[in-house]
Each structure stands twice: as C-alpha cells, then as structure tokens.
Design an enzyme around this catalytic site. Structure first.
Site, PDB file in Angstrom:
ATOM      1  N   HIS B   6       0.825  -1.207   0.000  1.00 52.97           N
ATOM      2  CA  HIS B   6       0.000   0.000   0.000  1.00 52.97           C
ATOM      3  C   HIS B   6       0.860   1.259   0.000  1.00 52.97           C
ATOM      4  O   HIS B   6       1.272   1.748   1.053  1.00 52.97           O
ATOM      5  CB  HIS B   6      -0.905  -0.042   1.245  1.00 52.97           C
ATOM      6  CG  HIS B   6      -1.903   1.070   1.345  1.00 52.97           C
ATOM      7  ND1 HIS B   6      -2.740   1.207   2.425  1.00 52.97           N
ATOM      8  CD2 HIS B   6      -2.213   2.090   0.509  1.00 52.97           C
ATOM      9  CE1 HIS B   6      -3.518   2.269   2.256  1.00 52.97           C
ATOM     10  NE2 HIS B   6      -3.222   2.823   1.114  1.00 52.97           N
ATOM     11  N   HIS B   8       1.156   5.175  -2.275  1.00 50.33           N
ATOM     12  CA  HIS B   8       0.579   6.053  -3.297  1.00 50.33           C
ATOM     13  C   HIS B   8       1.656   7.021  -3.782  1.00 50.33           C
ATOM     14  O   HIS B   8       2.564   7.394  -3.036  1.00 50.33           O
ATOM     15  CB  HIS B   8      -0.589   6.862  -2.724  1.00 50.33           C
ATOM     16  CG  HIS B   8      -1.690   6.036  -2.131  1.00 50.33           C
ATOM     17  ND1 HIS B   8      -2.509   5.246  -2.900  1.00 50.33           N
ATOM     18  CD2 HIS B   8      -2.122   5.888  -0.846  1.00 50.33           C
ATOM     19  CE1 HIS B   8      -3.396   4.650  -2.106  1.00 50.33           C
ATOM     20  NE2 HIS B   8      -3.173   5.011  -0.862  1.00 50.33           N
ATOM     21  N   ARG B  64      -2.109   8.826  -6.044  1.00 49.12           N
ATOM     22  CA  ARG B  64      -2.478   9.385  -4.746  1.00 49.12           C
ATOM     23  C   ARG B  64      -3.979   9.202  -4.508  1.00 49.12           C
ATOM     24  O   ARG B  64      -4.793   9.630  -5.333  1.00 49.12           O
ATOM     25  CB  ARG B  64      -2.112  10.876  -4.703  1.00 49.12           C
ATOM     26  CG  ARG B  64      -2.323  11.480  -3.321  1.00 49.12           C
ATOM     27  CD  ARG B  64      -1.525  12.769  -3.134  1.00 49.12           C
ATOM     28  NE  ARG B  64      -2.153  13.904  -3.794  1.00 49.12           N
ATOM     29  CZ  ARG B  64      -1.661  15.157  -3.773  1.00 49.12           C
ATOM     30  NH1 ARG B  64      -0.520  15.413  -3.156  1.00 49.12           N
ATOM     31  NH2 ARG B  64      -2.283  16.127  -4.394  1.00 49.12           N
ATOM     32  N   ALA B  65      -4.323   8.558  -3.400  1.00 47.51           N
ATOM     33  CA  ALA B  65      -5.726   8.215  -3.141  1.00 47.51           C
ATOM     34  C   ALA B  65      -6.571   9.471  -2.973  1.00 47.51           C
ATOM     35  O   ALA B  65      -7.671   9.574  -3.513  1.00 47.51           O
ATOM     36  CB  ALA B  65      -5.820   7.345  -1.888  1.00 47.51           C
ATOM     37  N   TYR B 187     -11.160   7.979   5.706  1.00 50.22           N
ATOM     38  CA  TYR B 187     -10.450   6.749   5.340  1.00 50.22           C
ATOM     39  C   TYR B 187     -10.808   5.610   6.303  1.00 50.22           C
ATOM     40  O   TYR B 187     -11.148   4.496   5.896  1.00 50.22           O
ATOM     41  CB  TYR B 187      -8.924   6.960   5.387  1.00 50.22           C
ATOM     42  CG  TYR B 187      -8.319   7.676   4.197  1.00 50.22           C
ATOM     43  CD1 TYR B 187      -9.089   8.463   3.353  1.00 50.22           C
ATOM     44  CD2 TYR B 187      -6.960   7.576   3.923  1.00 50.22           C
ATOM     45  CE1 TYR B 187      -8.513   9.125   2.273  1.00 50.22           C
ATOM     46  CE2 TYR B 187      -6.379   8.222   2.843  1.00 50.22           C
ATOM     47  CZ  TYR B 187      -7.161   9.005   2.021  1.00 50.22           C
ATOM     48  OH  TYR B 187      -6.585   9.652   0.953  1.00 50.22           O
ATOM     49  N   GLU B 277       1.876   2.581   3.705  1.00 51.78           N
ATOM     50  CA  GLU B 277       1.292   3.763   3.048  1.00 51.78           C
ATOM     51  C   GLU B 277       2.243   4.958   3.063  1.00 51.78           C
ATOM     52  O   GLU B 277       1.799   6.103   3.117  1.00 51.78           O
ATOM     53  CB  GLU B 277      -0.075   4.141   3.656  1.00 51.78           C
ATOM     54  CG  GLU B 277      -0.921   4.964   2.684  1.00 51.78           C
ATOM     55  CD  GLU B 277      -2.347   5.264   3.155  1.00 51.78           C
ATOM     56  OE1 GLU B 277      -2.711   4.855   4.257  1.00 51.78           O
ATOM     57  OE2 GLU B 277      -3.084   5.905   2.389  1.00 51.78           O
ATOM     58  N   ARG B 283       3.543  11.769   8.456  1.00 49.68           N
ATOM     59  CA  ARG B 283       4.900  11.869   7.913  1.00 49.68           C
ATOM     60  C   ARG B 283       5.971  12.132   8.956  1.00 49.68           C
ATOM     61  O   ARG B 283       7.149  12.180   8.644  1.00 49.68           O
ATOM     62  CB  ARG B 283       4.934  12.961   6.846  1.00 49.68           C
ATOM     63  CG  ARG B 283       3.910  12.653   5.760  1.00 49.68           C
ATOM     64  CD  ARG B 283       4.049  13.511   4.544  1.00 49.68           C
ATOM     65  NE  ARG B 283       3.045  13.085   3.564  1.00 49.68           N
ATOM     66  CZ  ARG B 283       3.023  13.456   2.294  1.00 49.68           C
ATOM     67  NH1 ARG B 283       3.946  14.272   1.838  1.00 49.68           N
ATOM     68  NH2 ARG B 283       2.098  13.027   1.474  1.00 49.68           N
TER      69      ARG B 283
END
Lengths: 328, 328
Positions: B6, B8, B64-65, B187, B277, B283
């Site tokens: 997973h 993106h 990118r989701a 999400y 992810e 981050r």
C-alpha cells in the site's frame, strides 16, 4: 462501586413504540399509556437482572439511541418524541433511583439550530434531575449534512451544557443511509468522526470545561492512536493529551479482551469511563469465553491495570465527569 | 522479502497537479509533460530512499488516493484523470521494476455504473501489467450516495476482477463533506463501513474468489472484533472466519506498537498483508520512539509473532493475494 455510564432503554414497553409509529403516521396520539408495572417488568427482567448478575451498581440510562431518529419528521415531531422518551426515562429512574440515573435525548432535527434543544435540556436537568444528555453529531441519519460539532452553530447549546455542568455523550441514532449498518458502522464511524473534528479545532479553548464522552471505546481512535498523535503533530496541533484529554472521555463498550487491553494501554485511566451499553448492540454469549460479549466488567477485571486505575474507571471518573450525579 | 502492498504516488511532480487543475478548470490541457528525470527525482528522494532506509523491498504503487476525487467533475473527467494517473504509475514501475509494482485507480463517478470502469481496468492489467486496483466505496466523497459494495450494481466489475484475478483495495478518496477529515475520519470510516457491508451480505457466496484488501489495519474492525463476531452471531450469520476471511485481508497501516499488537493478536496471520502507506497520511517521527510513525515494519519486527507468521505478513500472503505479481 461499579457505574455503567452508557445504557439505553432498548426494552421499553411496546406501547412506546406503538405511540411512535402512530406519531410518525401523523395520527397525533395521546400520551402513551404505560403502567408502573409494565416499566418494572421491562426493567427487572432485563437491565436490573443483568446489573445484579454482573455486579454493576448503577446505569446512566437514556432513551434507545437507535430510536432517537432525528431524521424522521420535522423539529416538532422530534420535540414531542423527545419529551415522551425523556419522561419515560424519568419514571424508570424514579422507580429505581439507586440503579438508574437519567440521561436525556435532545430534540435535534436536521438543519435546525441546536439552540432549539436548550428548552428540553433545561427541563430535563432542572425539573427532572437528569445528569447528562446524548448529542447526535449527525441528525440527518447517515448523510452527515449538518455542520461539524466544532462549528459555532453548536455554541449556544454548548454554553448551556457548560452552565448546567452537564456532559454530552456523542451518539448517533439509526442510519437511513443503506451504506451504513447502524450499530456496526454508523455508531463506530461517528465516534471516530467526532474525535477528528475535535482534533482539528480550538473548541476546547472556547469551552475549557465542556465535557464529551465518546462511546464504543472511542470508535477507531485508540486502535489508531499513533495515527492521531501523528496527524496532530503534522498539523502543528498540541499533543493530544493537552489538546483534548481535559474534555474528551472514552467509554469501555469494546466487546473482547484484546480490545479493552489496547484501550487501557493507550488512553490514560483518567479518561476512561466504565460502560457496557447493555441491553444493546450485541446480546449473545461469546463461545470463546462462555460469557456475554457486552459484560465488559470482566475484561477490565482481567486486565493488568492497577486497583487504583480500575477504581477510576469503574466509578471515580464518573463522579468527576457527571458532577450532577449524586449516588443514592 | 518485504512487500509493502500500500503506497501512493503522493510525491508526483508538480506538472501532474497543474494538469489536474487545468483539467478541472475546463481548459482541456494536453498530456502533462513530465520527464523521466523528474520522476526519478520525485521517487529517489522519497519512496525509494525510505524503502532502502527501512529495508522494504517493493511497494505496490498506485496514484495518490486523496487525488482520485471521483466526486469532482463527471465520468469523462474521471476517465481522463485516471488514464493520466495510471500511465504515470506505469512509468514509475517501468523505471524501477524491482521496487514498484503498479496498482491502478478506477474511473469511478457518482451515480455511474461501476461497469464503466472495466475498460480502464483491462487496459491497465492486460496492456500495462497492473496487478491490482483501488476501489472507492464512496465516489461521492463523503456523502455516501452510491449503493453499498454488496449491491448487484457492482457485480459486472467484480466479474471482471475475478476473471483477471486481480484484488481490489477498498480505498476512498478525499472528502468534500466538512464533517469528515479525509485521512483521520473518512479513510478509517470507509474501511469499517466496507467490512460491515460484507458482513451483512452473501457477496462471497456469489464471488468465492473475489479478494478485497481493507487498508489502514481494517479501520476500526480489529479493535472491535468482539463486536463484529457478536453482531454476526446475533444476525445468524456464519462465523467471520468462514463468512469473510477467505476473501478479505487487512493491511498493517497502523502507526503504533499497541495497535499492531492488537491486529496481530485477533486477525489470523493468513489475512494480514504488510503495508506502510508511505509517503502518506502521517509523515513525522514519533517522539515516543524516535522513529517514523509509518515505519510499520518495526512494529511487526518487535511483535511476538513467530518467524513463519511474520514471513506470511511480509511477503507470502502478498504472493497469494496478488497473483499477477511476479517478483523481478
């Protein structure tokens, strides 16, 4: 003392549900006729029996959450239905003052200002001794059309909650959106959603003494505690303990040992309130344990938490959060 | 081998986002001009660097989701945008075939039949070697106006997924509903919602070989595993292992040790796929550990799981679920 801060009158006599059906059908029914004996029957065989079997002392008791149905009818319908439900809760708590303390439903309605709920809140708290309320973050029933809980739209109601010193449990009702099963998705999603709304706002700077209980163990929040700590950090928000944990509490409606163990591990004991939500979303016996899924006291008893922390969760925090509750 | 199922392309070159802006503004731009060097720059400083730093071998890589934005514009806009995004993913995976395997975005659009996505899915899988797709359970972007994933509305797409033997990750995009923060609420809610839709349906009786990956550690599901076992039991559904776990897998995007420990404890190792992810929703570096929140390999390494189960989670299950993936 064991205080269950989250119970609904899911077993109310049929006359209540018949009245509601007539009301929604536009039949303008007279007040529902329910005798004290019918109330006793509905309580003694269910919640009161389970309290005794499980060793719980008292339940903070509110109308059935799934039946608040703020999305059905208009504000007048909601106001009438809330009065009927709250008065019935008052009768239960008058019959069993040592075993139940009253929590009210609010007459919310989609698109209607939350300030419209103040009169019923005051009536319940000041005239009937209610100690808390349930606040629906999505009166539209699964379409999330109203403003976030952090919008000023809600502020007049919050001012009254603060003035009365009454906590609100954030609790949605049933879902009319086919995407969401009510107890399996909508309830849990709402808990997570409310927490994230709080995380991104300065609501508790504006209301430093406002108190919310997020039920069902906080939805997904404790499981994703690292995610929430990390998102707050990326957004340059204060640490969660500082930002939220003076105002936000989680209940223990998590129906297996591993879930409760996680909750107790990541959330400070000062922010956890014992609850089972019986008779509620899950009514069976877990074949893996031989006990009711929702007998959450067992999981806390079995946890490695200190006796002092267990006492906080079982009763001490409830005294602190629900200041209007005076044990009988 | 460590397979991150997973990831993106959150770091795509600015020209991609400029193109999108022009497209949405109705300017009908020519194909975005992005050089191989720009792609290398965007990947080598970010995902590839982190893969090496953390000891991950390969990422299953998709657009990118949050930018899929199926709710923006109409089906034609969505189709064009999906093609542009998927072709860019194809270029990344062609430049770094050992480090990235391609997963496509589908050209969904609110109220438009999912069958309309089949052509792009086939193009990606058959012409460009894509191994999976992301499927958005809420193309309306937070209003949940489309039918549940278990409705026959989706069946033509599922028939194609089964025929191609391609798994779908259930992943929403950004939220245009102010109630929902996208990575913090929408999400996670979507993951929980999809699971509950599956629980109440016979979808996997109709499609015994259909495979869904529910990301973000399954939303709230593992934390409330007792609730879900209990609801299934109350609804007279088969046990969850039998009902769902031949078809539903959870990733490990849970950003703290206690959460991963819970996941590994309650969900069978056969149903867990390693994922981080990165570079994604969180981050920063966790001050409690000194490591990136989303370096999820560390949590699994630190867990008490057996070496054989860890190998399943890190790579063996990925080979089984993503059958079109052939390690370089």
């Amino acid at each position: 003392m064991i205080v269950d801060c989250h119970g609904h009158y899911t077993t109310a006599p049929q006359a209540l549900w018949d009245w509601r059906e007539a009301q929604v059908a536009g039949k303008k029914p007279d007040a529902p006729r329910i005798s004290d004996d019918e109330i006793r029957e509905s309580i003694e065989k269910n919640q009161l029996k389970l309290q005794k079997d499980r060793g719980y002392d008292i339940t903070f008791f509110s109308p059935r959450a799934g039946s608040m149905e703020h999305h059905v009818g208009d504000a007048r319908i909601s106001a009438e239905w809330s009065r009927v439900c709250n008065e019935l809760i008052h009768r239960v708590c008058t019959l069993y003052p040592a075993s139940f303390a009253p929590v009210c439903q609010l007459p919310q309605s989609p698109g209607v200002e939350p300030a419209a709920c103040i009169a019923e809140l005051e009536r319940c708290v000041e005239e009937m001794g209610f100690i808390a309320c349930n606040l629906n973050p999505d009166p539209s029933g699964g379409y999330w059309k109203d403003k976030p809980l952090t919008d000023r739209w809600w502020y007049p109601l919050y001012e009254k909650l603060v003035e009365l010193d009454v906590p609100a449990m954030v609790h949605v009702s049933s879902s009319c959106n086919p995407a969401f099963h009510f107890t399996g998705a909508h309830y849990i999603n709402a808990d997570t959603t409310a927490f994230m709304q709080f995380l991104t706002s300065d609501l508790f700077r504006d209301f430093p003494t406002l108190k919310f209980v997020i039920p069902h163990g906080g939805g997904a929040v404790p499981y994703h505690w690292g995610r929430y700590r990390g998102i707050a950090q990326d957004l340059k928000r204060p640490p969660l303990t500082e930002l939220l944990l003076k105002n936000v509490f989680f209940d223990t409606c998590v129906y297996h040992q591993a879930g409760i163990d996680l909750l107790l591990k990541v959330i400070p004991a000062d922010n956890i309130l014992f609850a089972s939500e019986m008779v509620g979303a899950v009514r069976g016996i877990d074949p893996e344990t031989g006990h009711y899924y929702d007998d959450t006291k067992r999981y806390i008893d079995n946890s490695s938490l200190s006796a002092a922390d267990k006492e906080k969760i079982f009763s001490r925090n409830a005294r602190r959060v629900y200041t209007r509750w005076k044990p009988a």
